[in-house]
Design an enzyme around this catalytic site. Structure first.
Site, mmCIF file in Angstrom:
data_model
loop_
_atom_site.group_PDB
_atom_site.id
_atom_site.type_symbol
_atom_site.label_atom_id
_atom_site.label_comp_id
_atom_site.label_asym_id
_atom_site.label_seq_id
_atom_site.Cartn_x
_atom_site.Cartn_y
_atom_site.Cartn_z
ATOM 1 N N LYS A 156 0.808 -1.222 0.000
ATOM 2 C CA LYS A 156 0.000 0.000 0.000
ATOM 3 C C LYS A 156 0.840 1.269 0.000
ATOM 4 O O LYS A 156 0.400 2.309 -0.467
ATOM 5 C CB LYS A 156 -0.953 -0.009 1.190
ATOM 6 C CG LYS A 156 -2.071 -1.031 1.011
ATOM 7 C CD LYS A 156 -3.221 -0.748 1.961
ATOM 8 C CE LYS A 156 -4.443 -1.573 1.599
ATOM 9 N NZ LYS A 156 -4.287 -3.013 1.948
ATOM 10 N N GLU A 213 -9.409 7.305 3.079
ATOM 11 C CA GLU A 213 -10.337 6.412 3.758
ATOM 12 C C GLU A 213 -9.544 5.190 4.188
ATOM 13 O O GLU A 213 -8.491 4.891 3.631
ATOM 14 C CB GLU A 213 -11.460 5.987 2.811
ATOM 15 C CG GLU A 213 -11.139 4.765 1.936
ATOM 16 C CD GLU A 213 -10.007 4.982 0.937
ATOM 17 O OE1 GLU A 213 -9.702 6.151 0.637
ATOM 18 O OE2 GLU A 213 -9.402 3.987 0.477
ATOM 19 N N SER A 250 1.789 -9.853 -0.626
ATOM 20 C CA SER A 250 1.377 -8.450 -0.553
ATOM 21 C C SER A 250 1.692 -7.762 0.771
ATOM 22 O O SER A 250 1.875 -6.549 0.802
ATOM 23 C CB SER A 250 -0.121 -8.323 -0.853
ATOM 24 O OG SER A 250 -0.895 -9.108 0.026
HETATM 25 C C1 LIG Z 1 -5.112 -4.013 1.707
HETATM 26 C C2 LIG Z 1 -4.401 -5.284 1.461
HETATM 27 C C3 LIG Z 1 -4.802 -6.169 0.444
HETATM 28 C C4 LIG Z 1 -6.037 -5.954 -0.397
HETATM 29 O O1 LIG Z 1 -6.041 -4.787 -1.166
HETATM 30 P P1 LIG Z 1 -5.808 -4.815 -2.736
HETATM 31 O O2 LIG Z 1 -6.162 -3.448 -3.167
HETATM 32 O O3 LIG Z 1 -6.713 -5.867 -3.309
HETATM 33 O O4 LIG Z 1 -4.393 -5.147 -2.965
HETATM 34 C C5 LIG Z 1 -4.053 -7.312 0.227
HETATM 35 N N1 LIG Z 1 -2.974 -7.587 0.981
HETATM 36 C C6 LIG Z 1 -2.560 -6.779 1.977
HETATM 37 C C7 LIG Z 1 -1.373 -7.151 2.778
HETATM 38 C C8 LIG Z 1 -3.264 -5.603 2.252
HETATM 39 O O5 LIG Z 1 -2.845 -4.800 3.251
#
Ligand SMILES: *Cc1c(COP(=O)(O)O)cnc(C)c1O
Length: 414
Positions: free
Chosen positions: A107, A129, A395
């Site tokens: 993010k 948000e 992620s």
């Molecule tokens: C917020 C988040 C997601 C989901 O958000 P996307 O916009 O679909 O990427 C996935 N993995 C992590 C670690 C997150 O913090």
């Protein structure tokens, strides 16, 4: 799904997507995307779109963005060969380590990029948000770094569920506003942030957290997050000597997935697979698998796939991972599914938690529960494709999920 478009139209749109020519000038990915907003919001979005067109791909902006990513956010992130998972699964498994980026997930790429853009556009304050709080933390950190005031709207229910992240945002200098209207969760927080922005579209910048919402956000966020896929593609060629057979990422709003997939879209030999939150099962309200179970409609300014009932009422969602718990999805994913270029599957709460435990034991990495959905999908793919080469988008890290893990995986074990 190709039926939604007709074979010929699907082929034409896929061609445009592979050439990198979407969205079109109206912000559309075929039938999806666009700008379905009240008149009051149009000038702010047009101003933002003009700013994106002027600055985003300008060499001096890109140089500034890259320098911040490198020296402050920790890019490029590592590509890790997952040797023990490879053995267990009978596959060649690689991990793109967004968990190692500053604040613990992908993010931050988007937050830094948009905060830099806001400064160029002359904004004096930033609103954002947040649902689970991860985007709020990333935004608060980026704003502190640039010395800009930051207000984060968060559903009142979420401020209680995610108290540690409220504290992090406050420490980073943000003001956190608990939203008591609507569903008191992410959807209400987005509405409130939009309202704030409309009241002062020149002085305020709205830093949206995923590849969703009205044009130009899905495009802007994809462009900023594509650094994940560009790095991965180059790292795979250097380290593995070849492209992966499959690239797998979890899908909430879809920003980490589109950032990872986009630079691979034209590589037709690479299977792209998005994993949604299957929650407790297929019933309405039991999951957040928007592409699997949803139908087209308009949500928060965008025509996309939505979880809704027979009367078109947007449904509450469920997932063990707060970050996947959203009833919409980015419009580019809706098109990628309709054209057949990306396959979307789901992993249940239970499958995700099981995959999380395996990743911890086998690789010494605690992934976010969101991310664990991608691991569950990857394990399934590996069993069906022995010896295949897999790239998983890792992620984010799972430290934030300890309260949930204590109530689930660790229940009775401490
Ligand atoms: C917020 C988040 C997601 C989901 O958000 P996307 O916009 O679909 O990427 C996935 N993995 C992590 C670690 C997150 O913090």
């Amino acid at each position: 799904m190709a039926g939604v478009l007709g074979a010929e139209e699907a082929g034409r749109l896929l061609d445009l997507e592979l050439r990198g020519e979407l969205p079109d000038e109206r912000g559309r990915f075929g039938p999806f995307g666009g700008r379905y907003v009240p008149e009051t919001l149009v000038p702010a979005l047009e101003r933002l779109e003009a700013g994106v067109r002027e600055h985003l791909h300008a060499p001096d902006f890109q140089a500034e963005f890259s320098a911040e990513l490198e020296s402050w956010a920790g890019r490029p992130t590592a590509l890790t060969r997952a040797t023990r998972l490879s053995q267990r699964w009978g596959a060649e498994v690689w991990l793109k380590r967004e968990d190692l980026a500053h604040t613990g997930a992908h993010k931050i790429n988007n937050a830094v990029g948009q905060a830099l853009l806001a400064r160029r556009l002359g904004a004096r304050r930033i609103v954002a948000e947040t649902g689970a709080g991860q985007h709020g933390v990333a935004s608060a950190a980026a704003c502190a770094r640039l010395g800009m005031p930051c207000v984060v709207y968060m559903g009142a229910i979420d401020t209680e569920r995610q108290a540690p992240n409220v504290g992090r945002m406050k420490l980073l200098g943000a003001e956190v506003v608990a939203v008591t209207s609507g569903d008191q969760t992410l959807r209400a927080a987005i509405d409130e942030a939009l309202r704030d922005w409309v009241s002062d579209p020149e002085g305020t910048y709205y830093l949206l957290g995923s590849a969703v919402g009205p044009h130009p956000y899905p495009w802007l966020v994809r462009e900023l997050q594509s650094v994940i896929g560009r790095e991965s593609r180059q790292q795979m060629l250097e380290r593995a000597g070849a492209l992966p057979d499959a690239v797998i990422a979890c899908v909430g709003g879809g920003s980490n997935a589109i950032g990872l997939f986009h630079p691979f879209v034209a590589d037709r030999s690479v299977a792209l697979i998005g994993i949604e939150a299957g929650g407790r099962g297929p019933g309405l309200g039991d999951n957040s698998a928007t592409l699997t179970y949803g139908r087209p409609g308009v949500l928060q300014g965008c025509y996309t796939m939505i979880l809704q009932d027979d009367n078109g009422q947007v449904q509450e969602t469920h997932s063990v991972s707060a970050g996947l718990d959203y009833s919409g999805v980015g419009p580019e994913h809706a098109l990628l599914m309709a054209t057949g270029r990306v396959r979307y599957e789901q992993a249940t709460d239970e499958e995700a938690l099981d995959a999380l435990a395996e990743c911890c034991h086998a690789e010494g990495i605690l992934p976010a529960i969101e991310t664990a959905h991608a691991f569950a999908g990857a394990r399934r793919w590996a069993r069906a494709n022995p010896g295949g080469r897999i790239l998983i988008g890792l992620s984010g890290r799972g430290d934030k999920d300890m309260p949930t893990l204590q109530k689930t995986l660790l229940k009775g074990k401490l």
